[in-house]
Write an enzyme that holds these catalytic residues in place. Structure first.
Site, PDB file in Angstrom:
ATOM      1  N   GLU A   1      40.439  36.559  41.873  1.00 34.73           N
ATOM      2  CA  GLU A   1      41.602  37.439  41.928  1.00 34.73           C
ATOM      3  C   GLU A   1      41.214  38.914  42.010  1.00 34.73           C
ATOM      4  OE1 GLU A   1      45.002  36.290  40.380  1.00 34.73           O
ATOM      5  OE2 GLU A   1      45.917  38.259  40.237  1.00 34.73           O
TER       6      GLU A   1
ATOM      7  N   ARG B   1      35.731  36.608  45.500  1.00 36.07           N
ATOM      8  CA  ARG B   1      36.331  35.353  45.041  1.00 36.07           C
ATOM      9  C   ARG B   1      37.444  35.628  44.026  1.00 36.07           C
ATOM     10  NH1 ARG B   1      31.693  33.296  40.691  1.00 36.07           N
ATOM     11  NH2 ARG B   1      32.885  33.966  38.868  1.00 36.07           N
TER      12      ARG B   1
ATOM     13  N   ASP C   1      40.457  37.015  34.490  1.00 39.28           N
ATOM     14  CA  ASP C   1      41.542  37.319  33.553  1.00 39.28           C
ATOM     15  C   ASP C   1      41.274  38.644  32.835  1.00 39.28           C
ATOM     16  OD1 ASP C   1      42.881  34.612  33.753  1.00 39.28           O
ATOM     17  OD2 ASP C   1      40.896  34.037  33.074  1.00 39.28           O
TER      18      ASP C   1
HETATM   19  O1  TRH Z   1      35.342  35.645  37.885  1.00 43.08           O
HETATM   20  P1  TRH Z   1      36.354  35.144  38.823  1.00 43.08           P
HETATM   21  O2  TRH Z   1      36.044  33.895  39.492  1.00 43.08           O
HETATM   22  O3  TRH Z   1      37.733  35.021  38.065  1.00 43.08           O
HETATM   23  C1  TRH Z   1      38.636  33.946  38.276  1.00 43.08           C
HETATM   24  C2  TRH Z   1      39.856  34.341  39.026  1.00 43.08           C
HETATM   25  O4  TRH Z   1      40.460  35.491  38.528  1.00 43.08           O
HETATM   26  C3  TRH Z   1      40.853  33.233  39.026  1.00 43.08           C
HETATM   27  O5  TRH Z   1      42.041  33.603  39.699  1.00 43.08           O
HETATM   28  C4  TRH Z   1      41.161  32.860  37.601  1.00 43.08           C
HETATM   29  O6  TRH Z   1      42.063  31.828  37.550  1.00 43.08           O
HETATM   30  C5  TRH Z   1      39.889  32.457  36.942  1.00 43.08           C
HETATM   31  O7  TRH Z   1      38.967  33.531  36.985  1.00 43.08           O
HETATM   32  C6  TRH Z   1      40.117  32.068  35.517  1.00 43.08           C
HETATM   33  O8  TRH Z   1      36.612  36.266  39.961  1.00 43.08           O
HETATM   34  P2  TRH Z   1      37.375  37.648  39.914  1.00 43.08           P
HETATM   35  O9  TRH Z   1      38.832  37.451  39.746  1.00 43.08           O
HETATM   36  O10 TRH Z   1      36.964  38.400  41.094  1.00 43.08           O
HETATM   37  O11 TRH Z   1      36.846  38.382  38.622  1.00 43.08           O
HETATM   38  C7  TRH Z   1      35.552  38.901  38.533  1.00 43.08           C
HETATM   39  C8  TRH Z   1      35.575  40.196  37.746  1.00 43.08           C
HETATM   40  O12 TRH Z   1      34.249  40.580  37.477  1.00 43.08           O
HETATM   41  C9  TRH Z   1      36.222  41.349  38.514  1.00 43.08           C
HETATM   42  O13 TRH Z   1      36.894  42.193  37.611  1.00 43.08           O
HETATM   43  C10 TRH Z   1      35.015  42.089  39.087  1.00 43.08           C
HETATM   44  C11 TRH Z   1      34.040  41.909  37.980  1.00 43.08           C
HETATM   45  N1  TRH Z   1      32.622  42.033  38.344  1.00 43.08           N
HETATM   46  C12 TRH Z   1      31.880  43.047  37.757  1.00 43.08           C
HETATM   47  O14 TRH Z   1      32.417  43.869  36.988  1.00 43.08           O
HETATM   48  N2  TRH Z   1      30.552  43.142  38.048  1.00 43.08           N
HETATM   49  C13 TRH Z   1      29.942  42.287  38.905  1.00 43.08           C
HETATM   50  O15 TRH Z   1      28.726  42.425  39.139  1.00 43.08           O
HETATM   51  C14 TRH Z   1      30.724  41.265  39.504  1.00 43.08           C
HETATM   52  C15 TRH Z   1      30.086  40.313  40.476  1.00 43.08           C
HETATM   53  C16 TRH Z   1      32.069  41.156  39.202  1.00 43.08           C
END
Ligand code: TRH
Length: 382
Positions: free
Chosen positions: A274, A272, A21
């Site tokens: 979004e 994973r 989010d």
């Molecule tokens: O963290 P998430 O599992 O977020 C999820 C999904 O968005 C899902 O749809 C939602 O309903 C739920 O949260 C509440 O995965 P996502 O979406 O990939 O978000 C991870 C964020 O973290 C993304 O902006 C990338 C960032 N990130 C970093 O900045 N550094 C890192 O080392 C990693 C692994 C990720």
């Protein structure tokens, strides 16, 4: 400037769990500020989690400007709404704020979650009048097709990615920050997944491969807590496990830009939710996406819809390989040699990924679409 100027936007982010989010909201804010010169206020309900994505955030200050975005705690009764208000993921705006929006006739857009399901095109940009107040909420759906809201993509992203990929020096400097040396020619695999992911099957395929591989595992727990997954691995140091031809390195939570670099630099990415999903698309490398787990297998329907859209113009063997590996990863399908086949087909898959990234990158991006949608709403042209 007057807050009723359409250049003033308020964005609301409620953090449900994980980082998607706030990850999406922070990117959207930056793109509106940097690419479109919009004045943005970002209201966040949970500064502690947000700090992971915005490390400069001071959790003790109610309001602060970071990278030209005004970041604020959830609004009080006195907060005057901006002309354009983006509610993200139906997070529910505060009552008094909403009443004020109705009085001053703000533009109200709800940014939805990304899905490739076909119904998205029918629901995108549709209005939903408030039952009691004189104001209408508009649904804005991100998506992969021209008749949806598009995908988040900052203007200079593809150029930045290509500069990185064209410079061996920059890449080796980046790898060194993760403790990977220049003479390491193993296949690099980034791994960001939910606990249900079928890591064991992936490992079996990697052990059988005649190439060495390094898994860059984004995991914040202790290495000891992973012994049930990485059974019989030898611990080399606080962050490294080795067994046969497979090395696993725990990667700390990177900045969003460094996480992008990791995706660009790897040969295969597991993502994973979004936001990392979208970033894997822009990396133009092969990726396996694990959707956020929902009840009634809704996430598997979402995954199938995405794969149908993503691989529809691929040769049949690529279509079934992508589907089978995704099902093995996320839906506990029995692995019938799918991951082994995936590793062998990487060059072919990577050139397909490149083609798909190109097709997506010539479409208008989400922030640009959102801006023109808000302009049409302001002129009552929707
Ligand atoms: O963290 P998430 O599992 O977020 C999820 C999904 O968005 C899902 O749809 C939602 O309903 C739920 O949260 C509440 O995965 P996502 O979406 O990939 O978000 C991870 C964020 O973290 C993304 O902006 C990338 C960032 N990130 C970093 O900045 N550094 C890192 O080392 C990693 C692994 C990720």
């Amino acid at each position: 400037m007057n807050k009723q100027d359409p250049q003033y936007w308020d964005i609301f982010c409620k953090i449900i769990d994980n980082y998607g989010d706030i990850g999406v909201c922070w990117r959207l804010c930056q793109q509106l500020v940097n690419d479109h010169r919009i004045q943005v206020r970002l209201f966040i309900d949970d500064f502690t989690t947000a700090k992971k994505i915005i490390p400069q955030l001071d959790t003790n200050r109610a309001q602060q400007r970071i990278e030209d975005v005004m970041i604020c705690i959830w609004p009080t009764a006195e907060t005057m709404p901006a002309k354009v208000v983006i509610e993200t993921f139906s997070c529910t705006l505060p009552d008094t704020y909403l009443s004020q929006m109705a009085t001053q006739q703000s533009i109200w857009i709800n940014l939805e979650y990304l899905s490739a399901e076909t119904w998205v095109s029918d629901f995108h940009a549709k209005p939903s009048p408030h039952p009691t107040l004189k104001i209408t909420r508009h649904f804005f759906f991100p998506g992969f097709k021209d008749d949806t809201g598009g995908l988040l993509r900052e203007k200079n992203l593809i150029t930045k990615r290509d500069e990185f990929l064209n410079s061996t020096i920059t890449q080796s400097e980046f790898w060194q920050t993760l403790g990977i040396q220049n003479n390491d020619h193993s296949i690099k695999i980034s791994l960001f997944c939910y606990p249900q992911a079928n890591i064991k099957q992936l490992l079996l395929a990697l052990f059988e491969s005649n190439q060495a591989s390094t898994i860059l595992y984004s995991f914040s727990g202790t290495i000891k807590s992973l012994s049930h997954i990485f059974t019989d691995f030898k611990q080399l140091d606080a962050n490294t496990l080795v067994k046969q031809n497979v090395t696993v390195r725990l990667v700390p939570f990177l900045s969003q830009s460094n996480y992008d670099r990791l995706l660009w630099a790897c040969d295969l990415n597991f993502v994973r939710g979004e936001d990392s999903w979208i970033r894997a698309i822009w990396a133009s490398k092969t990726f396996i996406w694990q959707p956020y787990i929902q009840t009634e297998e809704t996430h598997i329907k979402k995954m199938r819809a995405f794969l149908a859209a993503y691989s529809h113009n691929a040769p049949e063997e690529i279509q079934s390989l992508l589907l089978n590996t995704h099902l093995t990863w996320s839906a506990a399908k029995e692995d019938k040699g799918d991951f082994k086949e995936l590793m062998l087909a990487l060059p072919k898959l990577n050139s397909y990924a490149k083609q798909q990234t190109h097709l997506q990158s010539i479409q208008a991006d989400l922030a640009t679409n959102l801006l023109s949608f808000s302009e049409k709403l302001a002129k009552n042209k929707v």
